[in-house]
Design a protein around this motif. Structure first.
Motif, PDB file in Angstrom:
ATOM      1  N   ALA A  71      54.035  44.375  41.291  1.00  0.00           N
ATOM      2  CA  ALA A  71      53.559  43.630  40.119  1.00  0.00           C
ATOM      3  C   ALA A  71      53.927  42.150  40.218  1.00  0.00           C
ATOM      4  O   ALA A  71      53.170  41.281  39.773  1.00  0.00           O
ATOM      5  N   VAL A  72      55.081  41.855  40.811  1.00  0.00           N
ATOM      6  CA  VAL A  72      55.474  40.452  41.001  1.00  0.00           C
ATOM      7  C   VAL A  72      54.489  39.768  41.940  1.00  0.00           C
ATOM      8  O   VAL A  72      54.019  38.646  41.685  1.00  0.00           O
ATOM      9  N   MET A  73      54.162  40.434  43.046  1.00  0.00           N
ATOM     10  CA  MET A  73      53.214  39.870  43.995  1.00  0.00           C
ATOM     11  C   MET A  73      51.836  39.662  43.354  1.00  0.00           C
ATOM     12  O   MET A  73      51.157  38.666  43.630  1.00  0.00           O
ATOM     13  N   ALA A  74      51.447  40.598  42.495  1.00  0.00           N
ATOM     14  CA  ALA A  74      50.153  40.452  41.818  1.00  0.00           C
ATOM     15  C   ALA A  74      50.159  39.232  40.905  1.00  0.00           C
ATOM     16  O   ALA A  74      49.176  38.478  40.842  1.00  0.00           O
ATOM     17  N   LEU A  75      51.254  39.028  40.200  1.00  0.00           N
ATOM     18  CA  LEU A  75      51.381  37.846  39.339  1.00  0.00           C
ATOM     19  C   LEU A  75      51.272  36.573  40.173  1.00  0.00           C
ATOM     20  O   LEU A  75      50.552  35.627  39.804  1.00  0.00           O
ATOM     21  N   LEU A  76      51.970  36.534  41.306  1.00  0.00           N
ATOM     22  CA  LEU A  76      51.941  35.350  42.165  1.00  0.00           C
ATOM     23  C   LEU A  76      50.558  35.117  42.744  1.00  0.00           C
ATOM     24  O   LEU A  76      50.138  33.974  42.922  1.00  0.00           O
ATOM     25  N   ASN A  77      49.852  36.197  43.023  1.00  0.00           N
ATOM     26  CA  ASN A  77      48.481  36.078  43.523  1.00  0.00           C
ATOM     27  C   ASN A  77      47.586  35.390  42.496  1.00  0.00           C
ATOM     28  O   ASN A  77      46.807  34.488  42.820  1.00  0.00           O
ATOM     29  N   VAL A  78      47.699  35.804  41.230  1.00  0.00           N
ATOM     30  CA  VAL A  78      46.908  35.181  40.164  1.00  0.00           C
ATOM     31  C   VAL A  78      47.305  33.721  40.007  1.00  0.00           C
ATOM     32  O   VAL A  78      46.449  32.829  39.914  1.00  0.00           O
ATOM     33  N   LEU A  79      48.614  33.453  39.999  1.00  0.00           N
ATOM     34  CA  LEU A  79      49.091  32.074  39.821  1.00  0.00           C
ATOM     35  C   LEU A  79      48.590  31.169  40.935  1.00  0.00           C
ATOM     36  O   LEU A  79      48.111  30.056  40.669  1.00  0.00           O
ATOM     37  N   ALA A  80      48.691  31.615  42.176  1.00  0.00           N
ATOM     38  CA  ALA A  80      48.247  30.778  43.297  1.00  0.00           C
ATOM     39  C   ALA A  80      46.756  30.503  43.224  1.00  0.00           C
ATOM     40  O   ALA A  80      46.301  29.360  43.424  1.00  0.00           O
ATOM     41  N   ASN A  81      45.976  31.529  42.929  1.00  0.00           N
ATOM     42  CA  ASN A  81      44.527  31.351  42.854  1.00  0.00           C
ATOM     43  C   ASN A  81      44.118  30.437  41.708  1.00  0.00           C
ATOM     44  O   ASN A  81      43.231  29.586  41.869  1.00  0.00           O
ATOM     45  N   ARG A  82      44.766  30.602  40.553  1.00  0.00           N
ATOM     46  CA  ARG A  82      44.423  29.739  39.412  1.00  0.00           C
ATOM     47  C   ARG A  82      44.830  28.286  39.680  1.00  0.00           C
ATOM     48  O   ARG A  82      44.143  27.356  39.283  1.00  0.00           O
ATOM     49  N   THR A  83      45.929  28.100  40.378  1.00  0.00           N
ATOM     50  CA  THR A  83      46.361  26.742  40.709  1.00  0.00           C
ATOM     51  C   THR A  83      45.353  26.076  41.642  1.00  0.00           C
ATOM     52  O   THR A  83      45.000  24.895  41.468  1.00  0.00           O
ATOM     53  N   ILE A  84      44.865  26.816  42.613  1.00  0.00           N
ATOM     54  CA  ILE A  84      43.866  26.271  43.533  1.00  0.00           C
ATOM     55  C   ILE A  84      42.571  25.939  42.793  1.00  0.00           C
ATOM     56  O   ILE A  84      41.943  24.900  43.035  1.00  0.00           O
ATOM     57  N   VAL A  85      42.179  26.799  41.849  1.00  0.00           N
ATOM     58  CA  VAL A  85      40.968  26.532  41.052  1.00  0.00           C
ATOM     59  C   VAL A  85      41.125  25.233  40.274  1.00  0.00           C
ATOM     60  O   VAL A  85      40.230  24.375  40.260  1.00  0.00           O
ATOM     61  N   PHE A  86      42.280  25.046  39.631  1.00  0.00           N
ATOM     62  CA  PHE A  86      42.482  23.850  38.806  1.00  0.00           C
ATOM     63  C   PHE A  86      42.717  22.599  39.647  1.00  0.00           C
ATOM     64  O   PHE A  86      42.594  21.486  39.129  1.00  0.00           O
ATOM     65  N   ALA A  87      43.071  22.779  40.909  1.00  0.00           N
ATOM     66  CA  ALA A  87      43.258  21.609  41.771  1.00  0.00           C
ATOM     67  C   ALA A  87      41.943  20.880  42.018  1.00  0.00           C
ATOM     68  O   ALA A  87      41.927  19.694  42.380  1.00  0.00           O
TER      69      ALA A  87
END
Length: 278
Positions: free
Chosen positions: A240-256
């Motif tokens: 579940a931690v890895m899944a959270l980090l996956n969402v965070l990384a992807n959303r950060t790239i989208v907003f970049a």
């Protein structure tokens, strides 16, 4: 009463115990959660000893009563030691799907308590931060390295700490207002984690705290993501931690947005020129 940990007391006492008490002590060493969970009579039956043996055993450990020993064992259980989750009556798990089912439950429980808006707010804060720091110890160190590696694709000023040979003081002295710090506080947490968080809070940086489900809230954390870590086996699950980090990384790239795409393009161009990846 000595502050020595419960299991340390048992291990130190074993060589000097009488045979029946040693039999009980060996059971408790292998499955300390049994004492935390069972009554004296239940533990005696499980070990195949008398109630009187249980009484003598806990007194040899320095406890005035079985209940006092059980309270100490329960307190140690709360630290998250996986020794306390093993059971003497468990059968071997032969179905790998048991782990998958537990991880699916962990994912559902974790994301039921997290709004995408929270992750998005952290993603935007990371992109606008003066500097991003990622703090991880033990299991959290690998997770910190992972999110650092993912975020470095769109964030230039990011570092995973503590660095090899460095003290946390050397790092925290450079943290300041305008920074964002992602801190992993997963069981079993290192003893200095609260002092580290206190020191980070005094810098004025915003803190994102990623923990297991049992961590207490911290008022100084701008974000606190609790992740379920139950497992069908003796080790914690960090799916579940890895899944959270996956969402965070992807959303950060989208907003970049465009700036992020330019950095990604430059990285890919350099990877190709250096022939570093297949």
């Amino acid at each position: 009463m000595s502050s020595r940990p419960f299991l340390s007391r048992v291990r130190r006492a074993l060589p000097d115990l009488h045979p029946a008490e040693r039999k009980l002590g060996e059971l408790v060493c292998d499955f300390p959660g049994e004492l935390a969970s069972y009554s004296a009579s239940e533990l005696a039956a499980l070990a195949g000893v008398s109630n009187a043996t249980v009484t003598r055993f806990v007194r040899r450990l320095g406890y005035p009563s079985y209940e006092e020993a059980r309270r100490h064992a329960r307190a140690e259980q709360q630290t998250g030691s996986r020794l306390f989750t093993a059971r003497a009556t468990e059968t071997e798990i032969s179905d790998a799907n048991a782990f998958a089912r537990t991880d699916i439950d962990n994912l559902a429980a974790t994301f039921s308590g997290i709004e995408l808006a929270e992750i998005d707010a952290l993603a935007r804060a990371l992109l606008s931060a003066r500097k991003v720091w990622v703090v991880g110890y033990r299991a959290g160190a690998a997770l910190a390295a992972y999110i650092y590696w993912q975020l470095t694709q769109v964030i230039e000023d990011i570092v995973a700490i503590p660095g090899q040979g460095h003290t946390m003081g050397e790092h925290i002295a450079s943290v300041g207002d305008g920074d964002v710090v992602i801190v992993f506080g997963l069981r079993r947490r290192v003893s200095q984690i609260d002092r580290v968080l206190d020191a980070l809070d005094r810098t004025g940086a915003r803190i994102a705290y990623v923990t297991d489900e049992g961590a207490s809230p911290r008022a100084d954390a701008a974000w606190h993501f609790r992740c379920e870590t139950a497992s069908a086996g003796p080790l914690f699950s960090h799916v579940a931690v890895m899944a959270l980090l996956n969402v965070l990384a992807n959303r950060t790239i989208v907003f970049a947005a465009e700036a992020g795409r330019q950095r990604l393009a430059e990285i890919e161009s350099l990877n190709e020129a250096l022939d570093e990846l297949q």
